[in-house]
Design a protein around this motif. Structure first.
Motif, PDB file in Angstrom:
ATOM      1  N   SER A  61      -2.812   3.775  15.936  1.00 43.83           N
ATOM      2  CA  SER A  61      -1.718   4.808  15.513  1.00 43.83           C
ATOM      3  C   SER A  61      -0.441   4.200  15.556  1.00 43.83           C
ATOM      4  N   ASN A  62       0.374   4.557  14.389  1.00 40.44           N
ATOM      5  CA  ASN A  62       1.956   4.110  14.461  1.00 40.44           C
ATOM      6  C   ASN A  62       2.440   4.861  15.529  1.00 40.44           C
ATOM      7  N   ASP A  63       1.988   5.805  15.916  1.00 39.72           N
ATOM      8  CA  ASP A  63       2.503   6.951  17.007  1.00 39.72           C
ATOM      9  C   ASP A  63       1.601   6.553  18.432  1.00 39.72           C
ATOM     10  N   THR A  64       2.411   6.071  19.293  1.00 42.51           N
ATOM     11  CA  THR A  64       1.616   5.328  20.328  1.00 42.51           C
ATOM     12  C   THR A  64       1.161   6.633  21.436  1.00 42.51           C
ATOM     13  N   THR A  65       1.766   7.752  21.110  1.00 41.52           N
ATOM     14  CA  THR A  65       1.262   8.954  21.852  1.00 41.52           C
ATOM     15  C   THR A  65      -0.163   9.432  21.305  1.00 41.52           C
ATOM     16  N   LEU A  66      -0.586   9.037  20.090  1.00 40.04           N
ATOM     17  CA  LEU A  66      -1.734   9.553  19.517  1.00 40.04           C
ATOM     18  C   LEU A  66      -2.917   8.335  19.750  1.00 40.04           C
ATOM     19  N   GLY A  67      -2.631   7.342  20.231  1.00 44.25           N
ATOM     20  CA  GLY A  67      -3.603   6.484  20.687  1.00 44.25           C
ATOM     21  C   GLY A  67      -4.169   5.684  19.477  1.00 44.25           C
ATOM     22  N   THR A  68      -5.580   5.487  19.654  1.00 40.39           N
ATOM     23  CA  THR A  68      -6.204   4.764  18.532  1.00 40.39           C
ATOM     24  C   THR A  68      -7.401   5.717  17.637  1.00 40.39           C
ATOM     25  N   GLY A  69      -7.819   5.229  16.796  1.00 37.96           N
ATOM     26  CA  GLY A  69      -8.653   5.808  15.907  1.00 37.96           C
ATOM     27  C   GLY A  69      -9.917   6.613  16.678  1.00 37.96           C
ATOM     28  N   ARG A  70     -10.207   5.923  17.841  1.00 40.13           N
ATOM     29  CA  ARG A  70     -11.353   6.609  18.568  1.00 40.13           C
ATOM     30  C   ARG A  70     -10.909   7.908  18.935  1.00 40.13           C
ATOM     31  N   ASP A  71      -9.404   7.942  19.719  1.00 43.05           N
ATOM     32  CA  ASP A  71      -8.774   9.033  20.318  1.00 43.05           C
ATOM     33  C   ASP A  71      -8.506  10.228  19.319  1.00 43.05           C
ATOM     34  N   VAL A  72      -8.410   9.495  17.949  1.00 38.72           N
ATOM     35  CA  VAL A  72      -8.291  10.783  16.810  1.00 38.72           C
ATOM     36  C   VAL A  72      -9.611  11.412  16.749  1.00 38.72           C
ATOM     37  N   TYR A  73     -10.652  10.419  16.591  1.00 37.42           N
ATOM     38  CA  TYR A  73     -11.793  11.075  16.323  1.00 37.42           C
ATOM     39  C   TYR A  73     -12.271  12.167  17.310  1.00 37.42           C
ATOM     40  N   ASP A  74     -12.262  11.616  18.727  1.00 36.91           N
ATOM     41  CA  ASP A  74     -12.648  12.311  19.778  1.00 36.91           C
ATOM     42  C   ASP A  74     -11.787  13.800  19.829  1.00 36.91           C
ATOM     43  N   SER A  75     -10.349  13.706  19.358  1.00 36.81           N
ATOM     44  CA  SER A  75      -9.759  14.996  19.887  1.00 36.81           C
ATOM     45  C   SER A  75      -9.605  15.870  18.463  1.00 36.81           C
ATOM     46  N   ARG A  76      -9.792  15.244  17.260  1.00 38.65           N
ATOM     47  CA  ARG A  76      -9.666  16.264  16.201  1.00 38.65           C
ATOM     48  C   ARG A  76     -10.647  16.204  14.956  1.00 38.65           C
ATOM     49  N   GLY A 126       0.866  -1.054  -0.074  1.00 41.37           N
ATOM     50  CA  GLY A 126       0.107  -0.088  -0.039  1.00 41.37           C
ATOM     51  C   GLY A 126       0.848   1.093   0.094  1.00 41.37           C
ATOM     52  N   CYS A 127       0.318   2.425  -0.271  1.00 42.04           N
ATOM     53  CA  CYS A 127       0.907   3.677  -0.488  1.00 42.04           C
ATOM     54  C   CYS A 127       1.422   3.920   1.053  1.00 42.04           C
ATOM     55  N   ARG A 128       2.396   4.500   1.231  1.00 38.36           N
ATOM     56  CA  ARG A 128       2.978   5.217   2.351  1.00 38.36           C
ATOM     57  C   ARG A 128       4.092   6.301   2.289  1.00 38.36           C
ATOM     58  N   THR A 129       4.356   7.180   3.194  1.00 39.84           N
ATOM     59  CA  THR A 129       5.450   8.208   2.765  1.00 39.84           C
ATOM     60  C   THR A 129       6.558   7.787   3.522  1.00 39.84           C
ATOM     61  N   ALA A 130       6.349   6.841   5.037  1.00 38.18           N
ATOM     62  CA  ALA A 130       7.607   6.662   5.831  1.00 38.18           C
ATOM     63  C   ALA A 130       7.761   5.056   5.730  1.00 38.18           C
ATOM     64  N   ALA A 131       8.873   4.472   5.677  1.00 37.92           N
ATOM     65  CA  ALA A 131       9.123   3.086   5.436  1.00 37.92           C
ATOM     66  C   ALA A 131       8.738   2.298   7.008  1.00 37.92           C
ATOM     67  N   GLY A 132       8.271   1.313   6.697  1.00 39.77           N
ATOM     68  CA  GLY A 132       8.184   0.380   8.108  1.00 39.77           C
ATOM     69  C   GLY A 132       6.726   0.556   8.885  1.00 39.77           C
ATOM     70  N   THR A 133       6.007   1.684   8.293  1.00 35.98           N
ATOM     71  CA  THR A 133       4.869   1.967   9.231  1.00 35.98           C
ATOM     72  C   THR A 133       3.847   0.994   9.021  1.00 35.98           C
ATOM     73  N   SER A 134       3.082   0.470  10.069  1.00 32.66           N
ATOM     74  CA  SER A 134       2.177  -0.438  10.007  1.00 32.66           C
ATOM     75  C   SER A 134       0.584  -0.075   9.375  1.00 32.66           C
ATOM     76  N   GLN A 135       0.046  -0.649   8.599  1.00 39.74           N
ATOM     77  CA  GLN A 135      -1.157  -0.283   7.924  1.00 39.74           C
ATOM     78  C   GLN A 135      -2.351  -1.051   8.383  1.00 39.74           C
ATOM     79  N   ALA A 136      -2.063  -1.687   9.554  1.00 39.36           N
ATOM     80  CA  ALA A 136      -3.144  -2.512  10.089  1.00 39.36           C
ATOM     81  C   ALA A 136      -4.348  -1.622  10.636  1.00 39.36           C
ATOM     82  N   TRP A 137      -4.336  -0.195  10.608  1.00 36.51           N
ATOM     83  CA  TRP A 137      -5.407   0.593  11.061  1.00 36.51           C
ATOM     84  C   TRP A 137      -6.432   0.483  10.100  1.00 36.51           C
ATOM     85  N   ARG A 138      -6.098   0.191   8.870  1.00 37.85           N
ATOM     86  CA  ARG A 138      -6.973   0.612   7.652  1.00 37.85           C
ATOM     87  C   ARG A 138      -8.326  -0.265   7.722  1.00 37.85           C
ATOM     88  N   GLU A 139      -8.059  -1.555   8.230  1.00 42.74           N
ATOM     89  CA  GLU A 139      -9.385  -2.195   8.215  1.00 42.74           C
ATOM     90  C   GLU A 139     -10.225  -2.008   8.908  1.00 42.74           C
TER      91      GLU A 139
END
Length: 352
Positions: free
Chosen positions: A125-140, A1-14
């Motif tokens: 998220s690949n950044d553990t400080t950002l948490g999950t998609g739920r955290d992203v939804y709630d904060s941003r 899949g498309c990415r801009t940084a090597a080695g990032t997990s794409q498991a969040w997409r499903e």
């Protein structure tokens, strides 16, 4: 899949796709059921809307249902899956479309949001400080306040600070005077309107907040300056800057800034340094009000106090005369000191 940084997990997409697929099914069902009361064929009406735009003669709720469908489709914008992380801007925008669709869903919007948040919990998220998609939804993604509240707050802020900069169109809303000192806010696409009371409060010289009360809503919304619509927030910032810079910069400073010779932020810092005598034994001509205005401007522009100003301030409050120390001591924290340098210096002298 498309990415801009090597080695990032794409498991969040499903789980993201699963969550939006689930939400779309629920929203489509509501559109078909409720839309049948307005359209002979709801899906034909939606497809016509996509081709020719929103008919203005429709009832408000009919237009809201079409807007709900519009945002249901928009939440599948493909770039939401193209890049590296569930917290990326592209995915956040898709989640904002989802939040808007939910907002228009009606009485069971809360249950739909709860279901989406449950799905997003598995999108990490690949950044553990950002948490999950739920955290992203709630904060941003999920707005802190309804759009009509933010629009009214932005209009009221400029009406108080810069009435010549007020504009009637704020994003998707039209705002203008209502009855009995209220504002009338109308959504330009759906036609939904609200009567709103808004009160602007100056917290300090660099900050304001707006208390908003919507007719028929028991809640009182407190909109912070940073939560205003983008254009209005910038105009408020500029109005505060114009107010505070009076008496801080000289006409020569203004000319050099206009010519590009001197940066505005640097000029403020230099003005602050110049207000603090280099020799603490001869502090003639200290303009306390101008010092405070310089500090306010630096805070407004999110700039740090120059080191030279900190040094001069410390010397004045530890070696200057009693009146100078007393007048400047309350500003210690604003200059970056945890406590009054005068007290620290006195304790140091006593201990020695």
């Amino acid at each position: 899949g498309c990415r801009t940084a090597a080695g990032t997990s794409q498991a969040w997409r499903e789980p993201l796709r699963d969550g939006l697929d689930w939400l779309a099914v629920e929203l489509h069902r509501r559109f078909a059921d409720e839309g049948a009361g307005y359209f002979p064929d709801p899906w034909a009406a939606r497809d016509s809307f996509a081709a020719i735009g929103l008919p203005s003669h429709l009832p408000v709720r009919a237009r809201e249902l079409l807007e709900m469908e519009r945002n249901t489709l928009r939440m599948f914008t493909s770039c939401g899956w193209f890049f590296d992380d569930v917290a990326g801007l592209e995915t956040v925008v898709c989640l904002r479309y989802a939040a808007r669709a939910i907002e228009l869903a009606g009485a069971d919007a809360a249950s739909l949001e709860a279901g989406l948040r449950e799905h997003l919990l598995a999108a990490r998220s690949n950044d553990t400080t950002l948490g999950t998609g739920r955290d992203v939804y709630d904060s941003r993604a999920k707005p802190a306040h309804p759009g009509e509240v933010r629009a009214a707050a932005g209009y009221a802020s400029l009406l108080a600070l810069a009435p010549d900069r007020v504009r009637a169109t704020i994003g998707a809303y039209l705002v203008g005077p209502g009855e009995h000192d209220t504002l009338l806010v109308r959504h330009r696409r759906t036609g939904r309107s609200w009567s709103v009371a808004a009160r602007v409060d100056r917290i300090d010289p660099t900050h304001l907040s707006v208390s908003v009360q919507v007719e028929g809503d028991d809640r009182e919304y407190l909109v912070e300056q940073s939560q205003l619509p983008e254009h209005e927030a910038e105009e408020v910032h500029l109005a505060l800057r114009r107010e505070l810079r009076h008496g801080v910069l000289t006409s020569q400073d203004d000319r050099r800034i206009a010519e590009g010779v001197l940066r505005f932020h640097l000029a403020i810092g230099m003005a602050l340094v110049e207000q603090l005598p280099a020799d603490p034994a001869a502090p003639e001509g200290i303009d306390f009000d101008r010092i405070v205005r310089c500090l306010d401007l630096l805070e407004l522009e999110e700039q740090v106090v120059p080191f030279d100003a900190q040094t001069r301030f410390y010397r004045l409050t530890t070696e200057g005369g009693r009146e100078v120390r007393r007048s400047l001591a309350p500003l210690a924290m604003r200059f970056g000191f945890a406590d009054s340098p005068e007290l620290e210096g006195r304790e140091a002298r006593l201990s020695s």
